[in-house]
Design a protein around this motif. Sequence first.
Motif, PDB file in Angstrom:
ATOM      1  N   ASN A 143       0.846  -1.196   0.000  1.00  0.00           N
ATOM      2  CA  ASN A 143       0.000   0.000   0.000  1.00  0.00           C
ATOM      3  C   ASN A 143       0.881   1.245   0.000  1.00  0.00           C
ATOM      4  O   ASN A 143       1.045   1.915   1.015  1.00  0.00           O
ATOM      5  CB  ASN A 143      -0.920  -0.010   1.227  1.00  0.00           C
ATOM      6  N   LYS A 144       1.456   1.562  -1.130  1.00  0.00           N
ATOM      7  CA  LYS A 144       2.463   2.616  -1.250  1.00  0.00           C
ATOM      8  C   LYS A 144       1.829   4.012  -1.231  1.00  0.00           C
ATOM      9  O   LYS A 144       0.654   4.170  -1.547  1.00  0.00           O
ATOM     10  CB  LYS A 144       3.235   2.433  -2.560  1.00  0.00           C
ATOM     11  N   VAL A 145       2.634   4.990  -0.891  1.00  0.00           N
ATOM     12  CA  VAL A 145       2.162   6.371  -1.014  1.00  0.00           C
ATOM     13  C   VAL A 145       2.110   6.724  -2.498  1.00  0.00           C
ATOM     14  O   VAL A 145       2.840   6.159  -3.322  1.00  0.00           O
ATOM     15  CB  VAL A 145       3.085   7.344  -0.258  1.00  0.00           C
ATOM     16  N   LYS A 146       1.263   7.671  -2.830  1.00  0.00           N
ATOM     17  CA  LYS A 146       1.012   8.008  -4.231  1.00  0.00           C
ATOM     18  C   LYS A 146       2.268   8.405  -4.989  1.00  0.00           C
ATOM     19  O   LYS A 146       2.479   8.014  -6.142  1.00  0.00           O
ATOM     20  CB  LYS A 146      -0.020   9.143  -4.299  1.00  0.00           C
ATOM     21  N   ARG A 147       3.146   9.167  -4.330  1.00  0.00           N
ATOM     22  CA  ARG A 147       4.335   9.672  -5.029  1.00  0.00           C
ATOM     23  C   ARG A 147       5.326   8.563  -5.399  1.00  0.00           C
ATOM     24  O   ARG A 147       6.204   8.763  -6.243  1.00  0.00           O
ATOM     25  CB  ARG A 147       5.033  10.743  -4.188  1.00  0.00           C
ATOM     26  N   HIS A 148       5.186   7.393  -4.774  1.00  0.00           N
ATOM     27  CA  HIS A 148       6.088   6.274  -5.084  1.00  0.00           C
ATOM     28  C   HIS A 148       5.314   5.050  -5.571  1.00  0.00           C
ATOM     29  O   HIS A 148       5.827   3.929  -5.522  1.00  0.00           O
ATOM     30  CB  HIS A 148       6.901   5.900  -3.848  1.00  0.00           C
ATOM     31  N   ALA A 149       4.104   5.278  -6.057  1.00  0.00           N
ATOM     32  CA  ALA A 149       3.228   4.162  -6.427  1.00  0.00           C
ATOM     33  C   ALA A 149       3.815   3.274  -7.527  1.00  0.00           C
ATOM     34  O   ALA A 149       3.520   2.077  -7.601  1.00  0.00           O
ATOM     35  CB  ALA A 149       1.866   4.697  -6.867  1.00  0.00           C
ATOM     36  N   HIS A 150       4.669   3.848  -8.379  1.00  0.00           N
ATOM     37  CA  HIS A 150       5.223   3.083  -9.505  1.00  0.00           C
ATOM     38  C   HIS A 150       6.483   2.312  -9.132  1.00  0.00           C
ATOM     39  O   HIS A 150       7.017   1.551  -9.952  1.00  0.00           O
ATOM     40  CB  HIS A 150       5.563   4.040 -10.650  1.00  0.00           C
ATOM     41  N   HIS A 183       9.026   5.291   3.839  1.00  0.00           N
ATOM     42  CA  HIS A 183       9.051   5.511   2.387  1.00  0.00           C
ATOM     43  C   HIS A 183      10.404   6.037   1.920  1.00  0.00           C
ATOM     44  O   HIS A 183      10.533   6.532   0.808  1.00  0.00           O
ATOM     45  CB  HIS A 183       7.917   6.453   1.993  1.00  0.00           C
ATOM     46  N   ARG A 218      11.870   1.809   1.279  1.00  0.00           N
ATOM     47  CA  ARG A 218      11.581   1.783  -0.167  1.00  0.00           C
ATOM     48  C   ARG A 218      12.845   1.522  -0.973  1.00  0.00           C
ATOM     49  O   ARG A 218      12.854   0.673  -1.871  1.00  0.00           O
ATOM     50  CB  ARG A 218      10.948   3.117  -0.595  1.00  0.00           C
TER      51      ARG A 218
END
Length: 221
Positions: free
Chosen positions: A32-39, A67, A71
Amino acid sequence: MTNILISKLNNQIIQCKKCPRLSAYIKTISINKVKRHAHEKYWGRPLSGFGDSEAELLIIGLAPAAHGGNRTGRMFTGDNSGDWVAKVLHNNGFATKPTSHKIDDGFDLINAYITAAVKCAPPQNKPSKEEINICSYYLREELLLLKNVKVIVCLGKISFDTLKRMLGIKHQKFFHGNKFSYDDKTILCSYHPSRQNTQTGRLSWDQWNEIFLEAKAMLSN
């Protein structure tokens, strides 16, 4: 020989699952990643220390950032705290470049080693006492293997208190700039370069840099 032993210890750290809450948390946030690192693909495992196995300077942080290091796969890499760490180490001759964004970016430590009191990112950056105690085994082993360490910089009260308990240090309290000798080592205390400290002005750049200027001066003597 030291490199081999540290590598063996680091492999143990990476595979560790002794703390169920932390193991579950780093796995969950890696999915469940944060949006800025979703990729991006997250490391999502415990993080070992890294750096020069013959280092005279040891830096002990709190734990990997959820993150950041959790990450990227390397402590103080890919977050704001890492930016402050990389820049100050490079400015004082302890790193090859002033930025630390990803594990293969050419950022290497010079006469320095970085680790943390806790090897997994904890929820809300708050490991439990039990988790700290369990993870202390790895920090103790690192201290035994890093035989050339002369200066230890503790980032934040948790890292300092962990080291204090481990070494049986008495009559010392955490405050920024505290410096004292223990056996053949000097221990320096600094506020952690977290956003909470740097963006509120609790830790200024000059205060932060002074810690590493002092460490450099001691190692130059």
